[in-house]
Scaffold this motif. Structure first.
Motif, mmCIF file in Angstrom:
data_model
loop_
_atom_site.group_PDB
_atom_site.id
_atom_site.type_symbol
_atom_site.label_atom_id
_atom_site.label_comp_id
_atom_site.label_asym_id
_atom_site.label_seq_id
_atom_site.Cartn_x
_atom_site.Cartn_y
_atom_site.Cartn_z
ATOM 1 N N GLN A 45 0.801 -1.208 0.000
ATOM 2 C CA GLN A 45 0.000 0.000 0.000
ATOM 3 C C GLN A 45 0.845 1.275 0.000
ATOM 4 N N PRO A 85 3.584 3.997 -1.113
ATOM 5 C CA PRO A 85 4.333 4.357 -2.312
ATOM 6 C C PRO A 85 5.836 4.461 -2.066
ATOM 7 N N GLY A 119 0.646 7.893 1.540
ATOM 8 C CA GLY A 119 -0.509 7.096 1.167
ATOM 9 C C GLY A 119 -1.817 7.541 1.796
ATOM 10 N N PRO A 169 -4.838 11.198 -1.792
ATOM 11 C CA PRO A 169 -4.884 10.765 -3.191
ATOM 12 C C PRO A 169 -3.876 11.477 -4.079
ATOM 13 N N ARG A 170 -3.418 12.622 -3.657
ATOM 14 C CA ARG A 170 -2.405 13.350 -4.412
ATOM 15 C C ARG A 170 -1.695 14.321 -3.484
ATOM 16 N N TRP A 175 2.259 14.475 -7.337
ATOM 17 C CA TRP A 175 2.182 13.023 -7.219
ATOM 18 C C TRP A 175 0.728 12.626 -7.024
ATOM 19 N N GLU A 176 0.304 11.524 -7.676
ATOM 20 C CA GLU A 176 -1.041 10.998 -7.502
ATOM 21 C C GLU A 176 -0.952 9.526 -7.130
ATOM 22 N N ALA A 177 -1.932 9.057 -6.385
ATOM 23 C CA ALA A 177 -1.941 7.669 -5.911
ATOM 24 C C ALA A 177 -1.738 6.697 -7.066
ATOM 25 N N GLY A 178 -0.861 5.739 -6.859
ATOM 26 C CA GLY A 178 -0.550 4.758 -7.884
ATOM 27 C C GLY A 178 0.635 5.137 -8.745
ATOM 28 N N GLN A 179 1.078 6.368 -8.637
ATOM 29 C CA GLN A 179 2.218 6.835 -9.438
ATOM 30 C C GLN A 179 3.527 6.478 -8.741
#
Length: 214
Positions: free
Chosen positions: A35, A37, A83, A86-87, A109-113
């Protein structure tokens, strides 16, 4: 009063000793790394700081876009803090070739990046580097520090990166230094210079402190 140079040397030495002490580095659990980043270097510490940040953000009602930072190995572990959102805005220190930029820049930065490391640590977002003025979009600003004073003073690393970008912040966005508990200093212990931007609060692994500015 000690000089900033003396204080920096003392605190850096303590930080090196803290990280070198056996048993202080706690590896991440698989659920954390799935979970988070960022790599979780010190799980208990990372969870404690994330708890403090989450509580602060909740007390503000909502945080649409925080400005955070990727910690170096000697800094408090914020790996789980990123985390929570979301950004976020994160500092961009070098270009794609690893060459240091001439002034402060931010990356979205955005979640998943994934984060990239074109030069030396810390990692940063890929893509377009935003001007220092992008900080005006942030409604919560976490900043690194070597120490924070109960009078709102902040001891930085000495490079002036945040001194140049913080004047662009939104006036209502709180500036919060993230440090260790033994780096919270009494009023008057950190020399105050004309260019210093005061902090509004301090977060440590155990508490959040609202400071009292002169």
């Amino acid at each position: 009063m000690a000089t900033k140079t003396t204080l920096r040397a003392e605190i850096r030495a303590r930080r090196r000793g803290r990280r070198a002490f056996p048993g202080t580095s706690i590896g991440a659990r698989s659920s954390d790394t799935d979970q988070a980043p960022l790599p979780v270097r010190h799980r208990a510490e990372a969870e404690a700081i994330a708890f403090q940040v989450r509580a602060l953000a909740s007390s503000m009602g909502s945080v649409a876009l925080p400005a955070l930072f990727v910690p170096t190995p000697l800094e408090p572990d914020l790996s789980l803090t990123l985390g929570l959102f979301p950004r976020a805005l994160l500092p961009v220190l070098v270009d794609e070739a690893g060459v240091a930029l001439s002034g402060p820049r931010w990356g979205l930065w955005e979640a998943g990046q994934a984060l990239v490391m074109p030069g030396r640590p810390p990692a940063q977002p890929s893509g377009e580097a935003l001007a220092s003025e992008a900080l005006a979009r942030a409604d919560l600003i976490l900043v690194p520090a070597l120490a924070g004073g109960l009078d709102g003073t902040r001891l930085g690393q000495g490079g002036g990166w945040y001194d140049r970008t913080l004047p662009h912040r939104c006036p209502t966005a709180p500036v919060v230094a993230v440090i260790f508990d033994d780096e919270v200093l009494e009023p008057g212990q950190i020399p105050l210079e004309a260019h210093d931007v005061p902090i509004d609060a301090i977060i440590t692994p155990t508490r959040t402190i609202r400071v009292t500015k002169p």
